[in-house]
Design an enzyme around this catalytic site. Structure first.
Site, PDB file in Angstrom:
ATOM      1  N   ASN A 149      -7.330   4.949  -1.097  1.00 24.11           N
ATOM      2  CA  ASN A 149      -7.954   5.267   0.190  1.00 24.11           C
ATOM      3  C   ASN A 149      -7.203   6.366   0.940  1.00 24.11           C
ATOM      4  OD1 ASN A 149      -5.921   3.057   0.561  1.00 24.11           O
ATOM      5  ND2 ASN A 149      -6.424   3.321   2.725  1.00 24.11           N
ATOM      6  N   HIS A 150      -5.942   6.616   0.572  1.00 22.08           N
ATOM      7  CA  HIS A 150      -5.192   7.695   1.220  1.00 22.08           C
ATOM      8  C   HIS A 150      -5.370   9.042   0.537  1.00 22.08           C
ATOM      9  CE1 HIS A 150      -2.778   6.104   4.596  1.00 22.08           C
ATOM     10  NE2 HIS A 150      -3.070   4.951   4.021  1.00 22.08           N
TER      11      HIS A 150
ATOM     12  N   HIS B 167      -7.914   0.741  -6.861  1.00 23.41           N
ATOM     13  CA  HIS B 167      -6.912   0.708  -5.799  1.00 23.41           C
ATOM     14  C   HIS B 167      -7.129  -0.459  -4.849  1.00 23.41           C
ATOM     15  CE1 HIS B 167      -3.927   2.060  -2.993  1.00 23.41           C
ATOM     16  NE2 HIS B 167      -4.803   1.921  -2.006  1.00 23.41           N
TER      17      HIS B 167
ATOM     18  N   ARG C  58      -9.148  -4.644   7.805  1.00 24.85           N
ATOM     19  CA  ARG C  58      -8.911  -3.204   7.882  1.00 24.85           C
ATOM     20  C   ARG C  58     -10.015  -2.473   8.635  1.00 24.85           C
ATOM     21  NH1 ARG C  58      -4.935  -1.681   3.946  1.00 24.85           N
ATOM     22  NH2 ARG C  58      -4.532  -3.321   2.432  1.00 24.85           N
TER      23      ARG C  58
ATOM     24  N   HIS D  21      -2.739  -1.378  -3.004  1.00 25.35           N
ATOM     25  CA  HIS D  21      -3.269  -1.327  -1.633  1.00 25.35           C
ATOM     26  C   HIS D  21      -2.538  -2.196  -0.615  1.00 25.35           C
ATOM     27  CE1 HIS D  21      -6.402  -0.147   1.146  1.00 25.35           C
ATOM     28  NE2 HIS D  21      -7.103  -1.255   1.100  1.00 25.35           N
TER      29      HIS D  21
ATOM     30  N   ASP E 182       1.025  10.359   1.676  1.00 29.02           N
ATOM     31  CA  ASP E 182       0.986   9.866   3.068  1.00 29.02           C
ATOM     32  C   ASP E 182       2.129   8.894   3.343  1.00 29.02           C
ATOM     33  OD1 ASP E 182      -1.095  11.308   4.178  1.00 29.02           O
ATOM     34  OD2 ASP E 182      -2.623   9.814   3.743  1.00 29.02           O
ATOM     35  N   ARG E 183       2.497   8.846   4.616  1.00 27.49           N
ATOM     36  CA  ARG E 183       3.573   8.007   5.157  1.00 27.49           C
ATOM     37  C   ARG E 183       4.937   8.506   4.706  1.00 27.49           C
ATOM     38  NH1 ARG E 183       1.669   3.581   7.954  1.00 27.49           N
ATOM     39  NH2 ARG E 183      -0.398   2.800   7.412  1.00 27.49           N
TER      40      ARG E 183
ATOM     41  N   ASP F  95       0.930   1.737  -5.314  1.00 27.95           N
ATOM     42  CA  ASP F  95       1.159   2.764  -4.288  1.00 27.95           C
ATOM     43  C   ASP F  95       2.558   3.365  -4.393  1.00 27.95           C
ATOM     44  OD1 ASP F  95      -0.790   0.758  -3.582  1.00 27.95           O
ATOM     45  OD2 ASP F  95      -0.883   1.630  -1.572  1.00 27.95           O
TER      46      ASP F  95
ATOM     47  N   HIS G 260       3.096   6.371  -2.099  1.00 22.75           N
ATOM     48  CA  HIS G 260       3.146   6.798  -0.694  1.00 22.75           C
ATOM     49  C   HIS G 260       4.284   7.775  -0.394  1.00 22.75           C
ATOM     50  CE1 HIS G 260      -0.132   4.935   1.387  1.00 22.75           C
ATOM     51  NE2 HIS G 260       0.106   3.743   0.853  1.00 22.75           N
TER      52      HIS G 260
ATOM     53  N   ASP H 189      -3.043   5.973  -3.796  1.00 21.42           N
ATOM     54  CA  ASP H 189      -2.126   6.129  -2.663  1.00 21.42           C
ATOM     55  C   ASP H 189      -0.815   6.749  -3.121  1.00 21.42           C
ATOM     56  OD1 ASP H 189      -4.088   5.140  -1.035  1.00 21.42           O
ATOM     57  OD2 ASP H 189      -2.866   3.562  -0.127  1.00 21.42           O
TER      58      ASP H 189
END
Length: 492
Positions: A296-297, A345, A393, A420, A267-268, A235, A237, A264
């Site tokens: 997943n993002h 992922h 989750r 992840h 995001d964030r 990730d 991110h 990923d």
């Protein structure tokens, strides 16, 4: 985990209550310092001592949300509400967990309940109004969607009429609209200086990468030739400056220095646009030596809640945000390295009979479903005990060492690499060495204190780990572009 005890069924001494409260306060400090795993353990300890306090469950629910354990967060919120139906934060926690899972209608019920109980609470009224708007937007999008014959936004783009102004000093694509090494050499320092490439260039990159990924399979075969290497990253991110640091440590991508980024990307972190344009640029420049798996993002719901959509709209246009969604639907789901290492992922599956060929056949051109192979590749996590369990989750599955070994045996593989999850050193070797996690966003969200890592693989396929610390970035906080619905009340 302790369960609420009905009033009158158990006596808890004042001494035990005081101890539980002290442990809860200690957990709050760990939480505020971003040590969510330690906070989670302490909240659980407080609950075990005194399972009759709604706030303990509410705080643990908040902690679970911070760790992306939305399923566990829902359970805790429900427990808090069961203990005290007037505990407003319990409804907020439940609404936030459902919101993070894209279950906007369920969130709306709780926000509406809070708004009725607190008619003068401006924050409650605002969240109710915004959530209602999201539900209406989702319903409208579903009403107009024509999945089978949906016309791509590319068809409505008129790149020819987009003019690059003479005052623009940034990198440009070549005359044919292609990414060149010269473009990439100029792109990285330009973005590092917090400048935007021209929207025509950004749109052209998206059009080109969409055309490329349309031709790809859901599973990509990757070969590490003799005397060569492959670097696997987890990730990112939106942490662009940490991505640049990876390239500083390990070298820029090239035909001699191939990379695989394991989902990923966005995001964030609030430099997600810079990250994804950089990665897409290298993919177009070195299509056979630079690889990207979907996380997943890379999905519309996550992007709407965790900042990427808001960032793209702020820096470019809403149409570009929608085009990104089209591209993400086409990203490969996993990579098979030298026919022996499967990278994805998330993780493995709820069924025992999944094969490599099953993965190859997955129709990935869509938003991630709530179950099945595609969902589990993006969302699942390993667990230390054998067997399977419901995912904390709320999506995917938790799988044990026996599940991993059985999958490897069935498919003649050596081990899996997945991402992840935040890890203190940026990586973790689990399941008797057969399940490796790599996470490449150090000091995640500017508060976790973790290191990032990447894996270097050679022909012998033995993983070599490099951990690294975070580097400074401009003063834009993580989640700066996130949906305001993700903000929640503080701890009790």
């Amino acid at each position: 985990m302790g369960e609420p005890i009905e009033n009158g069924h158990a006596e808890i001494s004042d001494e035990v209550k005081e101890k539980a409260e002290s442990i809860k306060n200690e957990a709050n400090q760990f939480f505020k310092n971003g040590k969510f795993d330690k906070a989670l353990a302490l909240y659980s300890e407080a609950i075990d001592l005194n399972p009759n306090v709604a706030a303990y469950y509410g705080n643990r629910s908040f902690c679970n949300i911070k760790m992306d354990f939305f399923g566990a967060a829902l359970e805790d919120a429900n427990s808090a509400i069961k203990i005290d139906k007037k505990y407003i934060k319990g409804y907020y926690r439940r609404a936030s967990a459902n919101m993070a899972l894209g279950k906007f209608k369920l969130s709306l019920r709780d926000y509406e309940a809070v708004a009725k109980v607190c008619p003068k609470d401006k924050d409650a009224q605002k969240k109710f109004t915004e959530c209602k708007k999201l539900v209406h937007q989702q319903a409208f999008a579903q009403a107009i969607a024509v999945d089978d014959n949906k016309v791509s936004l590319v068809e409505s783009l008129d790149l020819e009429s987009m003019t690059i102004e003479s005052t623009y000093e940034g990198p440009s694509l070549d005359e044919d609209g292609k990414v060149t090494k010269e473009f990439m050499d100029k792109l990285l320092p330009y973005l590092k200086n917090q400048k935007k490439i021209h929207k025509k260039c950004a749109y052209q990159i998206l059009v080109n990468i969409k055309e490329y990924f349309e031709k790809c399979d859901s599973l990509i075969d990757v070969t590490i030739p003799k005397d060569k290497k492959l670097t696997v990253c987890g990730d990112i991110h939106g942490q662009f400056y940490d991505l640049l640091n990876i390239f500083e440590i390990n070298g820029l991508p090239s035909e001699e220095n191939p990379y695989l980024f394991n989902g990923d990307f966005v995001d964030r972190g609030s430099f997600s646009v810079e990250v994804i344009l950089t990665l897409f640029g290298f993919k177009l420049l070195y299509p056979n030596h630079f690889f990207m798996s979907r996380g997943n993002h890379e999905s519309a719901t996550m992007n709407k809640m965790y900042g990427f959509e808001g960032e793209v709209v702020s820096k470019y246009t809403s149409k570009m945000a929608d085009l990104f969604t089209e591209v993400y639907n086409l990203l490969p789901l996993c990579h098979l390295i030298n026919k022996k290492i499967l990278t994805m992922h998330g993780g493995l599956f709820s069924k025992d009979d999944v094969t490599i060929e099953d993965i190859r056949k997955v129709d990935r051109n869509r938003q991630p479903p709530d179950s099945g192979i595609m969902c589990e590749l993006l969302w699942s996590d390993p667990q230390p005990q054998n067997g399977r369990a419901a995912s904390k989750r709320g999506t995917g599955v938790s799988f044990g060492p026996d599940i991993t070994q059985n999958f490897l045996n069935r498919n003649n593989l050596e081990y899996i690499i997945r991402s992840h999850e935040v890890k203190d050193e940026g990586y973790e070797v689990a399941h008797n060495g057969k399940c490796i996690t790599v996470f490449s966003a150090p000091n995640y969200c500017d508060q976790m204190g973790n290191k990032g890592a990447f894996i270097t693989l050679y022909e012998d396929l033995k993983p070599n780990f490099t951990s690294f610390s975070s580097v400074p970035h401009p003063s834009v906080r993580p989640m700066a572009y996130a949906n305001s619905m993700m903000s929640m009340f503080g701890l009790a």
